[in-house]
Design a protein around this motif. Sequence first.
Motif, short mmCIF file in Angstrom:
data_model
loop_
_atom_site.label_atom_id
_atom_site.label_comp_id
_atom_site.label_asym_id
_atom_site.label_seq_id
_atom_site.Cartn_x
_atom_site.Cartn_y
_atom_site.Cartn_z
N ARG A 144 46.28 40.93 15.93
CA ARG A 144 44.99 41.60 15.81
C ARG A 144 43.93 40.85 16.60
O ARG A 144 42.75 40.83 16.25
N PHE A 197 37.14 32.35 22.96
CA PHE A 197 38.30 32.94 22.29
C PHE A 197 39.42 33.26 23.28
O PHE A 197 40.59 33.04 23.00
N GLN A 220 44.95 31.42 10.06
CA GLN A 220 43.95 32.37 9.56
C GLN A 220 43.69 33.51 10.53
O GLN A 220 42.96 34.44 10.23
N ILE A 221 44.26 33.39 11.72
CA ILE A 221 44.10 34.45 12.71
C ILE A 221 45.46 35.08 12.95
O ILE A 221 46.46 34.40 13.11
N ARG A 227 41.23 26.26 15.67
CA ARG A 227 41.45 25.78 14.30
C ARG A 227 42.03 26.89 13.43
O ARG A 227 42.97 26.66 12.66
N ALA A 228 41.47 28.08 13.53
CA ALA A 228 41.95 29.20 12.70
C ALA A 228 43.39 29.55 13.07
O ALA A 228 44.18 29.92 12.21
N LEU A 240 45.59 26.90 11.45
CA LEU A 240 45.64 27.05 9.99
C LEU A 240 46.20 28.41 9.58
O LEU A 240 46.27 28.71 8.39
N ILE A 293 36.45 27.31 16.66
CA ILE A 293 36.75 28.27 15.59
C ILE A 293 38.11 28.92 15.84
O ILE A 293 38.95 29.01 14.96
#
Lengths: 450, 450
Positions: free
Chosen positions: A351, A407, A346-347, A340-341, A344, A337
């Motif tokens: 933050r 993470f 998305q992260i 990939r994010a 892309l 997760i």
Amino acid sequence: MKFQKVLELLNNNEISTLKDVINSYNSLDINSIIDQLEGDKKAVVFRLLNKDNAISAFELMDIDNQQQILALLTDERANEFVNELEPDDRAKLLDELPAKVANRLMSSLSKEERDKTANILGYEPETAGRIMNPNILKLNGTMTVTEAVKKIKERYKDIEDFHFIFVTDKKRKLVGYVSLMDVIVADKEDKIEDVMEPNVYSVYTSEDQEKASRLLQKADLIELPVVDKEGRLLGVITADDAMEVLENEATEDIFEKAGLTTSDNEVDRSKRMINGTVLQIWKVRLPFLIITLIGGLTAGAVIGSFEETLEAIAAVAIFIPVVMDMGGNVGTQSSTIFTRALILGQIDRKRFSKHFAKEVGIGASMGMLLGIVTGVIAEVWQQIPGIGFAVGIALALTVTLATALGFAIPFLLNKLGFDQAAGSDPIITTIKDISGLAIYFFLVTHFLGH
Amino acid sequence: MKFQKVLELLNNNEISTLKDVINSYNSLDINSIIDQLEGDKKAVVFRLLNKDNAISAFELMDIDNQQQILALLTDERANEFVNELEPDDRAKLLDELPAKVANRLMSSLSKEERDKTANILGYEPETAGRIMNPNILKLNGTMTVTEAVKKIKERYKDIEDFHFIFVTDKKRKLVGYVSLMDVIVADKEDKIEDVMEPNVYSVYTSEDQEKASRLLQKADLIELPVVDKEGRLLGVITADDAMEVLENEATEDIFEKAGLTTSDNEVDRSKRMINGTVLQIWKVRLPFLIITLIGGLTAGAVIGSFEETLEAIAAVAIFIPVVMDMGGNVGTQSSTIFTRALILGQIDRKRFSKHFAKEVGIGASMGMLLGIVTGVIAEVWQQIPGIGFAVGIALALTVTLATALGFAIPFLLNKLGFDQAAGSDPIITTIKDISGLAIYFFLVTHFLGH
């Protein structure tokens, strides 16, 4: 079907029929047929192609096949051939060829083509400069549409299919673009700068090729101009090259997650894992397996340090697999997760702590649920007072820890400048195995009193 | 930077300055700013956009943001907006909206736009028909270039950017294409059928969207025509849509390998795993974890059935992690290599047995190497006569078995019509854990005589 037919004609030596047949196929079919043929047969079929088919099939081939074909052609034919390629495709090929062959081919190029190729080869690998095509048509904004059409008619034959014309000012700086559609529908007397669109995306030559390709994709472009630090237009990245870059990067990420790493710059890793020699495959697969081996033995040493507990109650070994597997899978989910994010977009890296806190919260909630279920199962199954607590709490903690590692490890690798996909899974596996088993055996000793 | 500025202006209520500022940004920046804003602020900023910016930013948004924006706009504005979208983008949006909202929007469309959208929605999800844009310009081959230019000038405003014109015969069958470049450089009196390229790729409306997108990519196209069973031209797939399909498929594969499965058709799974609610995330992550739990407990039962051996020599538990981890990682490598090569078209399904034999050979060679190394380590470390043989042979067999499973399980899933990526890793993990541990404990019992 088509491949069978070609093979049959080839085996029966019906060369003139074969020539007609193969030239009637489209370049994608020709490419696939040559790919399936073995050794010399590739070159036999390739030589039967007319020039246009030969060039378009060659352009679609992967580097392995291109190298094989070149090696089997006469020098003269090979030189002629490489001269016909677009500079960016040629640079890619020369990059992969043995230096000797590359130099020979390079010296056979016309001066103009050699300059263009050398220019591309001068940029760092994996940058926008390396994948751009410098063969582009530039127009000056002060031209009229009629003058532009005249220039297009003069030059279109030298240039790969293109769909936008980029507009530059007197200092060759990029100032806008017009589509061919604009040229067709515009009034003949209009100035190009009046019909052009001044808002134009561009990237520097030094931009990472993946970032440039992703910009092209996100903004739904089919051509992305590449400029130098002064904003002067040097080339364009086309959608097909961008797609190839993104596809290769996706494959690379998928492979690296599975511990299939390589140090050298392999063009088509997936294919080599299928068709490569045993040694090539070993080199890619073994390094990660050896790391896993060390990790597994270290985890074993943790078990070994609780040998007394094990001797007293052998049944505690029954829950080793569940503690290991759950931690492993949760960790893989989290790292998938996260990586990939990140890719892309998305992260938001700034933050991270917010994303991290949420992920650990999710991990704790899943861990508690799974821990309670497994703890009850363990207690009912083994009927050893306390084993349910030990298994349940160990599972809850391991799952929570695994999400945190999933993470944190790729984030740290990325911060330190490594590829976040490359090493994260083996590191996560090792840490969570060792700590998961340590927690489990500590709790067993505590709750079962050994 | 840009986001901070917008947020500041927004918080200070400097709306007219904000309007100028936001409209000076490009659509990608606007999209990213709206994505980062929360709740109502999205709509406030969106309403400040001029029409062109609003439409292009909206087209770039993901479905979640599109839905939020639509919900916050007045009905009238929302209707106006959806009417402006391209039919394929509109169909994608309507697909995801609640049926009630979708119907309301659908009924607000002009008849022409409604027909086009309904047409697209009539095709099966994930087919070429569903992602094609029916808004295309067709020319008849008997037209002259002058007539073609006239038709282009009449119609270009209704049609999304396009770069090729597709040529049809009297029965509306696709017979070739011309690029806009061909139109510009051709002689005005030439017939279109004389300038056109008759070799044209096309796919049926029923073709899988991934296969169609891959064809577009492999053949380096930027527009791929879609035809019905009679060969009549119905629309085109554009490169940007194809890239999106391939990117989504890659993400889907990566996620499914990590056990992140969903039953519903989620547009942006990666984003939802970061921003979704806890329940949404649980639904995706827990199913595979529960399968793993069952697998882990079953593997534990195998260990349990050798409890006597464990009680006699507790040290055998030390090598449980290494047997499990090695099998797991080798299996993941194999399944990754197989599924990726299958997707990229590098494996010929008909020659599966050949690929399979090679993979198992590689597995056996790596297994033997790793088995010997680990066996020696085990014997030297634990000094229990025979343990090295048990560990070494178990490892060699498990690694070989894992490579076999890594190819065979996804192949079988694919044969049975399932997505080969979806379930393969949990199945492989479970089988190799159970059999690996069974082999190990059987050998321990055999060599150590318990």
